[in-house]
Design an enzyme around this catalytic site. Structure first.
Site, PDB file in Angstrom:
ATOM      1  N   SER A 142      -7.939   6.158  -3.478  1.00 30.48           N
ATOM      2  CA  SER A 142      -6.578   5.918  -3.966  1.00 30.48           C
ATOM      3  C   SER A 142      -6.653   5.685  -5.469  1.00 30.48           C
ATOM      4  O   SER A 142      -7.672   5.185  -5.974  1.00 30.48           O
ATOM      5  CB  SER A 142      -5.971   4.682  -3.287  1.00 30.48           C
ATOM      6  OG  SER A 142      -4.788   4.256  -3.949  1.00 30.48           O
ATOM      7  N   TYR A 155      -6.614  -4.270  -1.086  1.00 26.53           N
ATOM      8  CA  TYR A 155      -6.633  -2.848  -0.719  1.00 26.53           C
ATOM      9  C   TYR A 155      -7.302  -2.034  -1.819  1.00 26.53           C
ATOM     10  O   TYR A 155      -8.172  -1.192  -1.558  1.00 26.53           O
ATOM     11  CB  TYR A 155      -5.204  -2.361  -0.492  1.00 26.53           C
ATOM     12  CG  TYR A 155      -5.075  -0.867  -0.281  1.00 26.53           C
ATOM     13  CD1 TYR A 155      -5.323  -0.306   0.970  1.00 26.53           C
ATOM     14  CD2 TYR A 155      -4.688  -0.029  -1.320  1.00 26.53           C
ATOM     15  CE1 TYR A 155      -5.191   1.060   1.171  1.00 26.53           C
ATOM     16  CE2 TYR A 155      -4.560   1.343  -1.129  1.00 26.53           C
ATOM     17  CZ  TYR A 155      -4.814   1.882   0.115  1.00 26.53           C
ATOM     18  OH  TYR A 155      -4.699   3.228   0.314  1.00 26.53           O
ATOM     19  N   LYS A 159     -10.782   0.435  -1.998  1.00 28.11           N
ATOM     20  CA  LYS A 159     -10.803   1.823  -2.453  1.00 28.11           C
ATOM     21  C   LYS A 159     -11.721   2.001  -3.661  1.00 28.11           C
ATOM     22  O   LYS A 159     -12.365   3.050  -3.815  1.00 28.11           O
ATOM     23  CB  LYS A 159      -9.384   2.288  -2.775  1.00 28.11           C
ATOM     24  CG  LYS A 159      -8.464   2.350  -1.561  1.00 28.11           C
ATOM     25  CD  LYS A 159      -9.000   3.290  -0.491  1.00 28.11           C
ATOM     26  CE  LYS A 159      -8.032   3.469   0.668  1.00 28.11           C
ATOM     27  NZ  LYS A 159      -8.530   4.413   1.688  1.00 28.11           N
TER      28      LYS A 159
END
Length: 260
Positions: A142, A155, A159
């Site tokens: 991401s 999160y 990534k």
């Protein structure tokens, strides 16, 4: 010239019942490949495979379930005879808010699905087929893993780690296996709904390409990385974000308009 023809090759795509995973399965099938789509339930996996059509198989396998993953790899070889492409697409984000406000359960789920699962599935694919025959692995990262933003720190950390892991595995698995990653911007998926659903117009106005991403935008890049056209590409993270990392494009557009 090399092409995007994947005829005779087989791909396993984790988390493929909808969104980017399903679009990727459709794109690989359109390029001539066989596809195995995984989902948490057999019903959703079967429905996704039916949507893709001929050469598609749905298998229930949660991304972090080692036994289910092993059975999926075995079934893939029994059905199609090879595992040439692995797309580690399954992802999750149960943690929203400042990093220090998260509990261990959210941390563990985020890193288990977003980081451990790609390690698990890659190790199984390498052991079963790719180690002897070669192949291409594509990890779903991401643009969040390349920067910082409020409330998505955990999160994004998972990534960022996946981007690092992609380079590590590209070295460890060379020269037979290529390992790359895709770093999407905001794409029209259920997982990213909180980022676009209530303010798509504003996001579109500030994005250089003038729209948010569609699952097919990412799927096309994955087909490229899986194909012989990318035979000299490994350890890379391809940003597909319509220019979102460039910053607010609306200010530039107003300046250009004023000059005209």
């Amino acid at each position: 010239m090399t092409t995007l023809d994947l005829t005779g090759r087989t791909a396993i795509i984790t988390g493929a019942s909808r969104g980017i995973g399903l679009a990727t399965a459709e794109a690989i099938a359109a390029a001539g490949g066989n596809v195995v789509l995984t989902s948490r339930s057999q019903e959703s996996a079967d429905a996704a495979a039916a949507q893709v059509g001929r050469g598609a198989l749905g298998i229930a396998a949660h991304a972090t379930d080692a036994e289910a993953a092993r059975r999926c790899v075995e079934s893939t070889l029994e059905t199609f005879g090879s595992i040439d492409i692995l797309v580690n697409n399954a992802g999750t984000n149960p943690a929203y808010g400042p990093v220090i406000d998260q509990d261990h359960a959210r941390f563990a789920k985020t890193f288990d699905v977003n980081l451990w699962a790609p390690i698990l599935w890659t190790s199984l694919a390498v052991e079963a087929w790719m180690g002897d025959n070669g192949g291409s692995v594509v990890n779903m990262a991401s643009i969040g893993g390349l920067g910082f933003e409020p409330n998505l720190g955990l999160y994004n950390a998972s990534k960022a780690a996946l981007i690092h892991l992609t380079k590590q595995m590209a070295l460890e698995l060379s020269p037979k296996i290529r390992v790359n990653a895709i770093a999407p911007g905001v794409v029209r998926t259920k997982l990213a709904a909180a980022l676009w659903q209530e303010h798509e117009e504003q996001l579109t106005a500030t994005t250089a390409s003038g729209r948010i991403g569609e699952p097919g935008d990412i799927a096309s890049a994955i087909v490229f990385l899986a194909s012989d056209a990318a035979s000299w590409v490994t350890g890379e993270t391809m940003v597909i974000d319509g220019g979102q990392r460039l910053g607010d494009a609306s200010e530039f557009r107003r300046e250009v308009t004023a000059r005209v």
